[in-house]
Design a protein around this motif. Structure first.
Motif, PDB file in Angstrom:
ATOM      1  N   MET A 244       0.861  -1.172   0.000  1.00  0.00           N
ATOM      2  CA  MET A 244       0.000   0.000   0.000  1.00  0.00           C
ATOM      3  C   MET A 244       0.900   1.225   0.000  1.00  0.00           C
ATOM      4  N   PRO A 245       1.134   1.815  -1.164  1.00  0.00           N
ATOM      5  CA  PRO A 245       2.177   2.832  -1.287  1.00  0.00           C
ATOM      6  C   PRO A 245       1.833   4.143  -0.598  1.00  0.00           C
ATOM      7  N   GLY A 246       2.688   4.554   0.316  1.00  0.00           N
ATOM      8  CA  GLY A 246       2.585   5.880   0.903  1.00  0.00           C
ATOM      9  C   GLY A 246       1.516   6.092   1.941  1.00  0.00           C
ATOM     10  N   VAL A 247       0.785   5.051   2.336  1.00  0.00           N
ATOM     11  CA  VAL A 247      -0.320   5.263   3.274  1.00  0.00           C
ATOM     12  C   VAL A 247       0.163   5.754   4.636  1.00  0.00           C
ATOM     13  N   PHE A 248       1.411   5.429   4.983  1.00  0.00           N
ATOM     14  CA  PHE A 248       1.960   5.903   6.246  1.00  0.00           C
ATOM     15  C   PHE A 248       3.196   6.777   6.020  1.00  0.00           C
ATOM     16  N   SER A 249       3.165   7.584   4.966  1.00  0.00           N
ATOM     17  CA  SER A 249       4.230   8.564   4.774  1.00  0.00           C
ATOM     18  C   SER A 249       4.214   9.589   5.909  1.00  0.00           C
ATOM     19  N   SER A 250       3.020   9.927   6.376  1.00  0.00           N
ATOM     20  CA  SER A 250       2.875  10.841   7.510  1.00  0.00           C
ATOM     21  C   SER A 250       2.868  10.062   8.813  1.00  0.00           C
ATOM     22  N   LYS A 251       3.208  10.725   9.893  1.00  0.00           N
ATOM     23  CA  LYS A 251       3.152  10.128  11.228  1.00  0.00           C
ATOM     24  C   LYS A 251       1.819  10.510  11.859  1.00  0.00           C
ATOM     25  N   TYR A 252       1.115   9.526  12.382  1.00  0.00           N
ATOM     26  CA  TYR A 252      -0.176   9.750  13.011  1.00  0.00           C
ATOM     27  C   TYR A 252      -0.112   9.339  14.478  1.00  0.00           C
ATOM     28  N   GLN A 253      -0.546  10.229  15.360  1.00  0.00           N
ATOM     29  CA  GLN A 253      -0.640   9.867  16.766  1.00  0.00           C
ATOM     30  C   GLN A 253      -1.843   8.976  17.028  1.00  0.00           C
ATOM     31  N   GLN A 254      -2.822   9.044  16.133  1.00  0.00           N
ATOM     32  CA  GLN A 254      -3.988   8.172  16.207  1.00  0.00           C
ATOM     33  C   GLN A 254      -4.214   7.539  14.838  1.00  0.00           C
ATOM     34  N   ALA A 255      -4.476   6.248  14.834  1.00  0.00           N
ATOM     35  CA  ALA A 255      -4.738   5.539  13.581  1.00  0.00           C
ATOM     36  C   ALA A 255      -5.402   4.209  13.883  1.00  0.00           C
ATOM     37  N   THR A 256      -6.069   3.657  12.869  1.00  0.00           N
ATOM     38  CA  THR A 256      -6.686   2.335  12.990  1.00  0.00           C
ATOM     39  C   THR A 256      -6.463   1.581  11.684  1.00  0.00           C
ATOM     40  N   ILE A 257      -6.054   0.327  11.814  1.00  0.00           N
ATOM     41  CA  ILE A 257      -5.933  -0.587  10.681  1.00  0.00           C
ATOM     42  C   ILE A 257      -6.921  -1.719  10.922  1.00  0.00           C
ATOM     43  N   GLU A 258      -7.800  -1.970   9.967  1.00  0.00           N
ATOM     44  CA  GLU A 258      -8.746  -3.070  10.154  1.00  0.00           C
ATOM     45  C   GLU A 258      -8.958  -3.824   8.848  1.00  0.00           C
ATOM     46  N   PHE A 259      -9.246  -5.112   8.983  1.00  0.00           N
ATOM     47  CA  PHE A 259      -9.428  -5.959   7.803  1.00  0.00           C
ATOM     48  C   PHE A 259     -10.046  -7.288   8.225  1.00  0.00           C
ATOM     49  N   TRP A 260     -10.660  -7.947   7.243  1.00  0.00           N
ATOM     50  CA  TRP A 260     -11.076  -9.339   7.383  1.00  0.00           C
ATOM     51  C   TRP A 260      -9.984 -10.224   6.777  1.00  0.00           C
ATOM     52  N   THR A 261      -9.724 -11.368   7.400  1.00  0.00           N
ATOM     53  CA  THR A 261      -8.726 -12.293   6.872  1.00  0.00           C
ATOM     54  C   THR A 261      -9.219 -13.734   7.037  1.00  0.00           C
ATOM     55  N   ARG A 262      -8.870 -14.564   6.062  1.00  0.00           N
ATOM     56  CA  ARG A 262      -9.277 -15.980   6.064  1.00  0.00           C
ATOM     57  C   ARG A 262      -8.065 -16.820   5.691  1.00  0.00           C
ATOM     58  N   PRO A 263      -7.249 -17.215   6.672  1.00  0.00           N
ATOM     59  CA  PRO A 263      -6.003 -17.937   6.381  1.00  0.00           C
ATOM     60  C   PRO A 263      -6.264 -19.309   5.776  1.00  0.00           C
ATOM     61  N   GLN A 264      -5.486 -19.631   4.736  1.00  0.00           N
ATOM     62  CA  GLN A 264      -5.503 -20.985   4.191  1.00  0.00           C
ATOM     63  C   GLN A 264      -4.574 -21.897   4.987  1.00  0.00           C
ATOM     64  N   SER A 265      -3.619 -21.279   5.643  1.00  0.00           N
ATOM     65  CA  SER A 265      -2.708 -22.003   6.523  1.00  0.00           C
ATOM     66  C   SER A 265      -2.206 -21.024   7.564  1.00  0.00           C
ATOM     67  N   LEU A 266      -1.677 -21.569   8.666  1.00  0.00           N
ATOM     68  CA  LEU A 266      -1.132 -20.732   9.733  1.00  0.00           C
ATOM     69  C   LEU A 266       0.305 -21.147   9.995  1.00  0.00           C
ATOM     70  N   ALA A 267       1.188 -20.159  10.049  1.00  0.00           N
ATOM     71  CA  ALA A 267       2.603 -20.413  10.311  1.00  0.00           C
ATOM     72  C   ALA A 267       3.187 -19.205  11.014  1.00  0.00           C
ATOM     73  N   ASP A 268       4.235 -19.428  11.791  1.00  0.00           N
ATOM     74  CA  ASP A 268       4.896 -18.318  12.463  1.00  0.00           C
ATOM     75  C   ASP A 268       5.425 -17.309  11.459  1.00  0.00           C
ATOM     76  N   TRP A 269       5.189 -16.033  11.733  1.00  0.00           N
ATOM     77  CA  TRP A 269       5.691 -14.916  10.938  1.00  0.00           C
ATOM     78  C   TRP A 269       5.007 -14.785   9.576  1.00  0.00           C
ATOM     79  N   ASN A 270       3.962 -15.564   9.324  1.00  0.00           N
ATOM     80  CA  ASN A 270       3.240 -15.384   8.068  1.00  0.00           C
ATOM     81  C   ASN A 270       2.163 -14.319   8.253  1.00  0.00           C
ATOM     82  N   GLN A 271       1.549 -13.903   7.117  1.00  0.00           N
ATOM     83  CA  GLN A 271       0.500 -12.886   7.152  1.00  0.00           C
ATOM     84  C   GLN A 271       0.940 -11.678   7.986  1.00  0.00           C
ATOM     85  N   SER A 272       2.090 -11.148   7.622  1.00  0.00           N
ATOM     86  CA  SER A 272       2.660 -10.032   8.367  1.00  0.00           C
ATOM     87  C   SER A 272       2.562  -8.741   7.575  1.00  0.00           C
TER      88      SER A 272
END
Length: 259
Positions: free
Chosen positions: A1-29
């Motif tokens: 996602m290019p440039g979405v956090f070019s600015s510094k925000y003291q307040q922000a929210t990131i939200e999404f739906w996710t449906r993993p096909q598999s689960l592993a350490d350090w994946n979906q990062s």
């Protein structure tokens, strides 16, 4: 996602739906890494997020294979809170870190050589505000009407694509136009049953227009959207008159020029 956090925000929210096909350490990062900001999945379904290894939170059983889960990560100064399916699950307060951003792109990646994430995403939203528990609970199972987007959104990805200069991109529906690229060609759209998300039942708009609106008076007229009981969302939309009787249509705003 290019440039979405070019600015510094003291307040922000990131939200999404996710449906993993598999689960592993350090994946979906996502994020530049510890010392700045990061979140990732774990093999046991735990969701981990934070600024650094000594300033991070863990939500057990947040992610389940082949099941949709909604994740919301709220940054409010030096406090970070994680929600799963509209419910607050964990939080962390840091003495060393505050806010999020200043690093530019938000990159989602995987833990293998191809950087495959092995998951599906839907309704990715990035906000310049720390969304409240009530807002997250009220909205996480809903979607926003195109052209009636809350002004607090930095980027909004409902999941459709566009082609630009020969490249296939994930469309950002805000006027910021942070259209996202893919790390490789191993992706699919609408491959699994989509979520049954609804528009707010009592969503409507209020438009402040002159009492005598000419038939050719196109422009922005102080549009406000009302989602549920919240009435403060100013819309990024262009309003075009259809007739001198003040009938209007609302369309997607043009991309803002970024410098």
């Amino acid at each position: 996602m290019p440039g979405v956090f070019s600015s510094k925000y003291q307040q922000a929210t990131i939200e999404f739906w996710t449906r993993p096909q598999s689960l592993a350490d350090w994946n979906q990062s996502a994020g530049p890494g510890w010392g700045t900001f990061m979140f990732h999945a774990n093999a046991n379904g735990t969701f981990t997020a934070g600024w650094n290894t000594n300033a991070r939170l863990n939500v057990a059983s947040a992610l389940k294979k082949n099941q949709w889960s909604h994740i919301a990560l709220v940054v409010d100064g030096n406090r970070m809170t994680a929600y799963v399916n509209g419910v607050s699950k964990a939080s962390i307060t840091s003495e060393d870190y505050s806010g999020i951003g200043g690093f530019g792109d938000l990159v989602f990646t995987g833990n293998d050589e191809a950087k495959d994430q092995n998951t599906y995403y839907d309704e990715l939203r990035i906000w310049r505000t720390a969304r409240t528990a009530d807002e997250i609970k009220a909205d996480y199972q809903q979607q926003y009407a195109d052209g009636l987007l809350p002004n607090e959104l930095i980027a909004y990805y409902p999941g459709d694509l566009l082609t630009q200069n020969g490249d296939t991109l994930l469309r950002d529906h805000t006027a910021n136009c942070y259209h996202a690229s893919f790390v490789n060609s191993n992706y699919a759209v609408n491959y699994v049953p989509k979520l049954s998300l609804k528009y707010a039942a009592n969503s409507f708009v209020r438009v402040a227009v002159p009492s005598a609106l000419p038939s050719d008076a196109d422009g922005a007229y102080g549009v406000k959207a009302v989602y549920g009981s919240k009435e403060s969302n100013v819309v990024n939309a262009m309003v075009s008159s259809l007739s001198s009787r003040n009938k209007i249509k609302i369309g997607r705003a043009s991309c803002r020029e970024r410098v």
